[in-house]
Write an enzyme that holds these catalytic residues in place. Structure first.
Site, PDB file in Angstrom:
ATOM      1  N   LYS A   1      -2.102  -1.588  -3.887  1.00 57.40           N
ATOM      2  CA  LYS A   1      -2.944  -0.389  -3.865  1.00 57.40           C
ATOM      3  C   LYS A   1      -2.105   0.872  -3.931  1.00 57.40           C
ATOM      4  O   LYS A   1      -1.118   0.951  -3.203  1.00 57.40           O
ATOM      5  CB  LYS A   1      -3.740  -0.430  -2.568  1.00 57.40           C
ATOM      6  CG  LYS A   1      -4.609   0.755  -2.281  1.00 57.40           C
ATOM      7  CD  LYS A   1      -5.251   0.521  -0.952  1.00 57.40           C
ATOM      8  CE  LYS A   1      -6.189   1.641  -0.641  1.00 57.40           C
ATOM      9  NZ  LYS A   1      -6.755   1.514   0.672  1.00 57.40           N
TER      10      LYS A   1
ATOM     11  N   LYS B   1       0.852  -1.191   0.000  1.00 59.78           N
ATOM     12  CA  LYS B   1       0.000   0.000   0.000  1.00 59.78           C
ATOM     13  C   LYS B   1       0.887   1.239   0.000  1.00 59.78           C
ATOM     14  O   LYS B   1       1.685   1.452   0.915  1.00 59.78           O
ATOM     15  CB  LYS B   1      -0.907  -0.006   1.224  1.00 59.78           C
ATOM     16  CG  LYS B   1      -1.804   1.222   1.286  1.00 59.78           C
ATOM     17  CD  LYS B   1      -2.834   1.107   2.379  1.00 59.78           C
ATOM     18  CE  LYS B   1      -3.653   2.381   2.456  1.00 59.78           C
ATOM     19  NZ  LYS B   1      -4.603   2.332   3.571  1.00 59.78           N
TER      20      LYS B   1
HETATM   21  C1  PBG Z   1      -7.148   3.705   5.238  1.00 55.26           C
HETATM   22  C2  PBG Z   1      -7.581   3.406   3.873  1.00 55.26           C
HETATM   23  C3  PBG Z   1      -7.409   4.267   2.793  1.00 55.26           C
HETATM   24  C4  PBG Z   1      -8.000   3.658   1.696  1.00 55.26           C
HETATM   25  C5  PBG Z   1      -8.523   2.436   2.119  1.00 55.26           C
HETATM   26  N1  PBG Z   1      -8.233   2.277   3.479  1.00 55.26           N
HETATM   27  C6  PBG Z   1      -6.845   5.628   2.688  1.00 55.26           C
HETATM   28  C7  PBG Z   1      -5.594   5.965   3.360  1.00 55.26           C
HETATM   29  O1  PBG Z   1      -4.719   5.134   3.581  1.00 55.26           O
HETATM   30  O2  PBG Z   1      -5.474   7.133   3.668  1.00 55.26           O
HETATM   31  C8  PBG Z   1      -8.059   4.271   0.329  1.00 55.26           C
HETATM   32  C9  PBG Z   1      -9.035   3.726  -0.608  1.00 55.26           C
HETATM   33  C10 PBG Z   1      -9.324   4.603  -1.751  1.00 55.26           C
HETATM   34  O3  PBG Z   1      -8.713   5.650  -1.986  1.00 55.26           O
HETATM   35  O4  PBG Z   1     -10.233   4.218  -2.497  1.00 55.26           O
HETATM   36  N2  PBG Z   1      -6.805   2.698   6.073  1.00 55.26           N
END
Ligand code: PBG
Length: 325
Positions: free
Chosen positions: A244, A190
């Site tokens: 992601k 991520k």
């Molecule tokens: C946070 C989380 C995020 C997303 C999913 N879980 C955002 C972040 O890390 O700030 C992003 C998903 C998206 O942008 O569609 N735990």
């Protein structure tokens, strides 16, 4: 080469990858209240649903054949605190939603996020102490959050927090409490991405954040580091891996699948969704064709499935068999 491409039947025969409704995971935002369907300004055509309407939306997804949904809560500011205490409440929004869905649509897969950001007053995924996100202190809470969600009936626990060592600790607590069949889908790769902006609007954490998430999420410049993260999560017991965001990180999906041969999922994140919509709204791009092209790209890169806010639209297109260029 062109002989094979000349006619439709031949292109059908040659096609190496297919997109089916069984590849789709639908992320849904939820809110408190009754009969509520709230627009999300930065995500066109997408809504936050109160639990009663969530049930209708989930039924729609299930009837279209979508295998699983992922739930994300928007918590009222007044209920957030420094430690994200509400994450551990067995009667919180997520737990109530999971219980109802499991009762009404038991065969629909339910994925719950493990991270504190929807619940913390500072908008970070972990515990903020002396201006630092503390790793082990956060994990102590996250494994309780995961257990809370498993108790409610969630099928797949998806840690999106990016703390070190959390997958192993969550696996242990699951097994110790009899949740031996609860799967862990780890957000292993991520990235600290600016494509998450609209999601942070949707869960109400954007204006809370005082600094970025670079101390725990990956540097977009790095690939090997992502593969290292994936290998650690697999060794700690992850059943499935998420990469992601999606489109800018297809190489990471490809490398993960090639190297580890594990179930691998792309997350086409909020910013990707909004970007495509913005272009389509200006008639710069054709929405339906771009939905298909963006999703088949994930399959080609090696993903076994895709989290996408286009899940419902894509499922409808697939049903109508309107999924070519
Ligand atoms: C946070 C989380 C995020 C997303 C999913 N879980 C955002 C972040 O890390 O700030 C992003 C998903 C998206 O942008 O569609 N735990």
């Amino acid at each position: 080469m062109r002989r094979n491409r000349m006619r439709n039947f031949s292109r059908d025969l040659m096609r190496e990858n297919i997109l089916t409704v069984k590849d789709l995971i639908y992320p849904i935002f939820i809110i408190e209240g009754h009969n509520k369907k709230e627009k999300i300004n930065s995500m066109p055509n997408l809504f936050r649903f109160s639990i009663d309407l969530l049930l209708k939306e989930a039924e729609r997804a299930f009837e279209l054949g979508i295998p699983a949904i992922a739930l994300f809560p928007k918590i009222d500011s007044g209920k957030k605190d420094e430690e994200g205490t509400l994450a551990l409440d067995p009667d919180n929004l997520i737990c109530r939603a999971v219980k109802l869905l499991k009762q009404k649509i038991p065969k629909l897969g339910i994925i719950c996020d493990v991270a504190l950001d929807p619940y913390t007053s500072h908008g970070h995924d972990g515990l903020l102490i002396n201006n630092e996100i503390k790793n082990d202190e956060t994990i102590n809470i996250l494994c309780k959050q995961a257990l809370n969600q498993a108790n409610a009936g969630c099928d797949i626990i998806a840690p999106s927090d990016m703390m070190d060592g959390r997958v192993g600790v969550i696996r242990d607590i699951m097994d110790e409490n009899g949740f031996i069949n609860t799967q862990i889908m780890a957000y292993s790769a991520k990235y600290a991405s600016n494509f998450y902006g609209p999601f942070r609007d949707a869960v109400g954490s954007r204006n809370k954040l005082q600094f970025d998430k670079k101390s725990y999420q990956l540097d977009p410049a790095n690939g090997d580091e992502a593969i290292h993260e994936v290998s650690l999560d697999i060794s700690e017991g992850a059943d499935m891996i998420i990469v992601k965001p999606g489109m800018p990180y297809l190489d990471i999906i490809y490398r993960t699948k090639k190297k580890f041969s594990v179930p691998t999922y792309a997350y086409q994140v909020s910013g990707e969704y909004s970007m495509i919509h913005a272009a389509a709204n200006n008639n710069f791009l054709n929405l339906e064709k771009i939905i298909y092209e963006s999703l088949i790209g994930f399959k080609r890169a090696g993903a076994d499935g895709v989290f996408t806010y286009f899940a419902i639209e894509a499922a409808i297109l697939l049903k109508k068999n309107q999924v070519s260029f």
